[in-house]
Scaffold this motif. Structure first.
Motif, mmCIF file in Angstrom:
data_model
loop_
_atom_site.group_PDB
_atom_site.id
_atom_site.type_symbol
_atom_site.label_atom_id
_atom_site.label_comp_id
_atom_site.label_asym_id
_atom_site.label_seq_id
_atom_site.Cartn_x
_atom_site.Cartn_y
_atom_site.Cartn_z
ATOM 1 N N ASN A 29 0.788 -1.156 -0.095
ATOM 2 C CA ASN A 29 0.089 -0.068 0.040
ATOM 3 C C ASN A 29 0.886 1.185 -0.049
ATOM 4 O OD1 ASN A 29 1.079 -0.726 2.665
ATOM 5 N ND2 ASN A 29 -0.901 0.127 3.599
ATOM 6 N N VAL A 32 -2.778 4.422 -2.723
ATOM 7 C CA VAL A 32 -4.076 3.653 -2.542
ATOM 8 C C VAL A 32 -4.910 4.407 -3.434
ATOM 9 C CG1 VAL A 32 -5.882 3.049 -1.037
ATOM 10 C CG2 VAL A 32 -3.434 3.010 -0.185
ATOM 11 N N ASN A 33 -6.108 3.760 -3.987
ATOM 12 C CA ASN A 33 -6.997 4.500 -4.648
ATOM 13 C C ASN A 33 -8.278 3.905 -4.369
ATOM 14 O OD1 ASN A 33 -8.751 5.864 -6.744
ATOM 15 N ND2 ASN A 33 -8.140 4.330 -8.381
ATOM 16 N N ALA A 34 -9.397 4.478 -3.545
ATOM 17 C CA ALA A 34 -10.507 3.809 -3.336
ATOM 18 C C ALA A 34 -11.633 4.288 -4.282
ATOM 19 C CB ALA A 34 -10.957 4.641 -1.966
ATOM 20 N N THR A 45 -10.981 -1.189 -3.423
ATOM 21 C CA THR A 45 -9.735 -0.503 -3.000
ATOM 22 C C THR A 45 -8.557 -0.817 -3.651
ATOM 23 O OG1 THR A 45 -10.438 0.039 -0.744
ATOM 24 C CG2 THR A 45 -8.413 0.406 -0.909
ATOM 25 N N THR A 55 -5.697 -5.797 -5.010
ATOM 26 C CA THR A 55 -7.136 -5.158 -4.697
ATOM 27 C C THR A 55 -7.813 -5.865 -3.819
ATOM 28 O OG1 THR A 55 -6.637 -5.037 -7.261
ATOM 29 C CG2 THR A 55 -9.160 -4.691 -6.484
ATOM 30 N N SER A 58 -15.108 -4.603 -1.054
ATOM 31 C CA SER A 58 -15.935 -4.663 -0.001
ATOM 32 C C SER A 58 -16.325 -6.043 0.650
ATOM 33 C CB SER A 58 -16.712 -3.715 -0.155
ATOM 34 O OG SER A 58 -17.583 -3.955 -1.126
ATOM 35 N N HIS A 158 -4.215 8.562 -7.112
ATOM 36 C CA HIS A 158 -3.952 7.848 -6.058
ATOM 37 C C HIS A 158 -3.558 8.726 -5.137
ATOM 38 C CE1 HIS A 158 -3.449 4.649 -9.005
ATOM 39 N NE2 HIS A 158 -3.832 3.813 -8.433
#
Length: 219
Positions: A29, A32-34, A45, A55, A58, A158
């Protein structure tokens, strides 16, 4: 006693720095890209690290892909790999050397040898901290520049991840530990240079007695 306690405190900081350095090198990490999307249930995520991209969904699923190709990676990732590995190696050497040179241990021989070993370990910690600080700063700069670029879509932007912050903190611990070790040894050597040991010259009684006999012979 105070110097030994300070060296022990620096050694504890160095241990935290080594563990944090290794963790930051291996964690995926770094950025990070949510992507929440239209439904929170299908939130994704995406995390990118130095060695793998992961990856997290949820729903609980988690998948990672290793970065096998080195030449296809950007320059800052290649440099971060190299410098972080060097930082881990140097910090490990520093732990081994300072264990011998610390005053609270019975290794290393006399005081001068322990001071030299302690100073060498401090230099290793300082170099490890520098090698760990450079890639984290460069990586953060790339993340921020891409985030502020208007031509890049929002889905491809990100933010700095936990590994970057771990790398910053670990580099700070290593630098502080290295400075403490080097300064403790330098103060002792500087005191020896400023106040050298006095040499006491005692007159030779044998020469005085011989001189007395010579004077009696002339009388």
């Amino acid at each position: 006693m105070a110097s030994a306690s300070l060296q022990f405190f620096a050694f504890i900081l160095a241990l935290f720095g080594v563990f944090g350095d290794i963790a930051a090198t291996l964690l995926p990490n770094w950025k990070v890209n949510a992507d929440v999307g239209s439904n929170i249930i299908t939130a994704i995520t995406q995390m990118q690290g130095l060695w793998m991209d992961c990856t997290w969904y949820s729903t609980g699923m988690f998948s990672c892909t290793l970065k096998y190709s080195i030449l296809s990676l950007p320059v800052y990732i290649q440099a971060a790999r190299t410098t972080m590995v060097l930082s881990c190696i140097l910090s490990a050497f520093g732990i081994c050397i300072t264990t011998v040179g610390m005053k609270c241990t019975k290794l290393g021989g006399d005081t001068d040898s322990k001071n030299h070993a302690c100073f060498a370990g401090g230099v290793c910690f300082i170099l490890a901290g520098i090698f760990g600080l450079v890639p984290t700063c460069w990586y953060t700069r790339e993340i921020i520049s891409n985030f502020l670029d208007q031509t890049i879509p929002e889905s491809s932007k990100h933010e700095p991840g936990g590994a970057v912050y771990t790398g910053f903190i670990s580099a700070g611990f290593l630098l502080i530990a290295g400075v403490i070790f080097c300064s403790s040894c330098f103060k002792r050597q500087q005191g020896a240079w400023i106040y050298p040991p006095r040499q006491h010259h005692f007159p030779s009684t044998e020469q005085d007695s011989n001189a007395g006999y010579n004077l009696k012979d002339y009388v």
